[in-house]
Design an enzyme around this catalytic site. Sequence first.
Site, PDB file in Angstrom:
ATOM      1  N   ASP A 190      36.904  51.561  46.803  1.00 15.49           N
ATOM      2  CA  ASP A 190      36.054  52.431  47.625  1.00 15.49           C
ATOM      3  C   ASP A 190      36.686  53.812  47.741  1.00 15.49           C
ATOM      4  OD1 ASP A 190      34.163  50.462  48.148  1.00 15.49           O
ATOM      5  OD2 ASP A 190      34.020  50.987  50.272  1.00 15.49           O
TER       6      ASP A 190
ATOM      7  N   TYR B 103      40.137  36.232  49.514  1.00 18.47           N
ATOM      8  CA  TYR B 103      38.697  35.992  49.599  1.00 18.47           C
ATOM      9  C   TYR B 103      38.360  34.502  49.501  1.00 18.47           C
ATOM     10  CZ  TYR B 103      36.840  40.771  49.342  1.00 18.47           C
ATOM     11  OH  TYR B 103      36.470  42.070  49.622  1.00 18.47           O
TER      12      TYR B 103
ATOM     13  N   LYS C 184      51.913  44.211  47.396  1.00 22.54           N
ATOM     14  CA  LYS C 184      52.840  44.470  48.497  1.00 22.54           C
ATOM     15  C   LYS C 184      54.006  43.494  48.353  1.00 22.54           C
ATOM     16  CE  LYS C 184      52.384  46.393  52.169  1.00 22.54           C
ATOM     17  NZ  LYS C 184      53.146  47.590  52.663  1.00 22.54           N
TER      18      LYS C 184
ATOM     19  N   ASP D   8      39.361  45.803  46.558  1.00 24.08           N
ATOM     20  CA  ASP D   8      38.162  46.131  47.328  1.00 24.08           C
ATOM     21  C   ASP D   8      38.355  47.474  48.019  1.00 24.08           C
ATOM     22  OD1 ASP D   8      35.639  45.676  48.604  1.00 24.08           O
ATOM     23  OD2 ASP D   8      36.730  45.097  50.415  1.00 24.08           O
TER      24      ASP D   8
ATOM     25  N   ASP E 163      50.013  50.355  49.569  1.00 20.94           N
ATOM     26  CA  ASP E 163      49.823  51.437  50.559  1.00 20.94           C
ATOM     27  C   ASP E 163      50.187  52.785  49.942  1.00 20.94           C
ATOM     28  OD1 ASP E 163      52.490  50.594  50.462  1.00 20.94           O
ATOM     29  OD2 ASP E 163      52.874  50.910  52.594  1.00 20.94           O
TER      30      ASP E 163
HETATM   31  C1  IPM Z   1      32.412  44.882  46.964  1.00 16.50           C
HETATM   32  C2  IPM Z   1      31.835  44.520  48.298  1.00 16.50           C
HETATM   33  C3  IPM Z   1      31.911  43.010  48.452  1.00 16.50           C
HETATM   34  C4  IPM Z   1      33.369  42.609  48.494  1.00 16.50           C
HETATM   35  C5  IPM Z   1      31.128  42.434  49.643  1.00 16.50           C
HETATM   36  C6  IPM Z   1      29.689  42.869  49.635  1.00 16.50           C
HETATM   37  C7  IPM Z   1      31.237  40.930  49.685  1.00 16.50           C
HETATM   38  O1  IPM Z   1      32.479  45.209  49.308  1.00 16.50           O
HETATM   39  O2  IPM Z   1      31.908  44.395  45.940  1.00 16.50           O
HETATM   40  O3  IPM Z   1      33.351  45.690  46.925  1.00 16.50           O
HETATM   41  O4  IPM Z   1      34.011  42.653  49.557  1.00 16.50           O
HETATM   42  O5  IPM Z   1      33.895  42.244  47.436  1.00 16.50           O
HETATM   43 MG    MG Z   2      33.886  46.665  48.617  1.00 15.69          MG
END
Ligand code: IPM
Ligand code: MG
Length: 368
Positions: free
Chosen positions: A253, A142, A192, A249, A225
Amino acid sequence: MANPTLLILAGDGIGPEVMGQVTRIIDWFGAKRDLGFDVEHDLVGGAAYDAHGTPLHDDTMAKALDADAVLLGAVGGPKYDDLDFSVKPERGLLRLRKEMDLFSNLRPAQCFDALADFSSLKPDLVAGLDIMIVRELTSGVYFGEPRGIFEEGNERVGINTQRYTESEIDRVARSAFELARRRGNKVCSMEKANVMESGILWREVVERVHKADYADVELSHMYADNGAMQLVRAPKQFDVILTDNLFGDILSDCAAMLTGSLGMLPSASLGAPNADGRPKALYEPVHGSAPDITGKGLANPIACILSFAMALRYSFDQGDEATRLEQAVEKVLADGARTADLMGPEGGTPISTTDMGDAILAALDARL
Ligand code: IPM
Ligand code: MG
């Protein structure tokens, strides 16, 4: 003694709608639990861009550094898709994380019993699920240099750099081990190392920290993975998952969806402790700005409300009050309150964002 200070950055999309319910909850704790906060509101993301031409004004950055905790709603939206990369709404959030040095991002994925049927997995795989992802948040791909889009011969090349120093790995590993000690005492570190040097160093440093100071915690390693696969195969094998910024990230999710809805999941981003012992801290829901449902009163405020519960626990040492709020949420879900994101296959009538706030306040009142 002066009240602790909260800076609220509601942001874009459904951010202001869900944050509206959080401010009611904050007021409740002031009135009923003698837990007052001095609250200030400011802009972030597209809302800040509209007002100032930047997704985070320097004054707001200074206020965030000064506040005892920051609560953030969400940033982004289609209106801002064509903006230059440097002023996109997300840059505001990334600047907050970087300049506050919030290196440890805690993303719990907890399945409320009442919602086990909503998961895309079979209920018995997720019932009682309680895992915590610790995502490194201020480094890695990032932020690594070099980055950019460059000319190379007769074409362009897009470059981002995965970069981790030993001290960056060391500090986030410590925060994961500390957390594990207060939970199931297990850490699974994901990288990884089979293809990335940064992954080899990650594994080495995690092992070193473990051996030196946390040998009582059970440590395992997984390639990321495989970790993604295990998360959807048998998620309950995990307690704390420690991973880098980009893998975190993605894996968070995935873990969030196991619990039924992204609308349920809070997060805490913590830095090093200040002189008063409080860490620099920002709390935000894992979900985004949800432009498709913005302004319709459909958003689920629970993720944002549970983020405030995390603030009570991690910034203000009010673990009992955090539990009180979490139990109120659990109660309204058990009673069947459902926003639109929580409509199962059997359907039903969804309640509004404000109704959900009302129900949680009523549950808090009932248990005074
Ligand atoms: C998260 C989001 C952020 C990230 C975006 C909005 C920059 O997806 O907080 O997970 O990628 O970190
Ligand atoms: Mg995210």
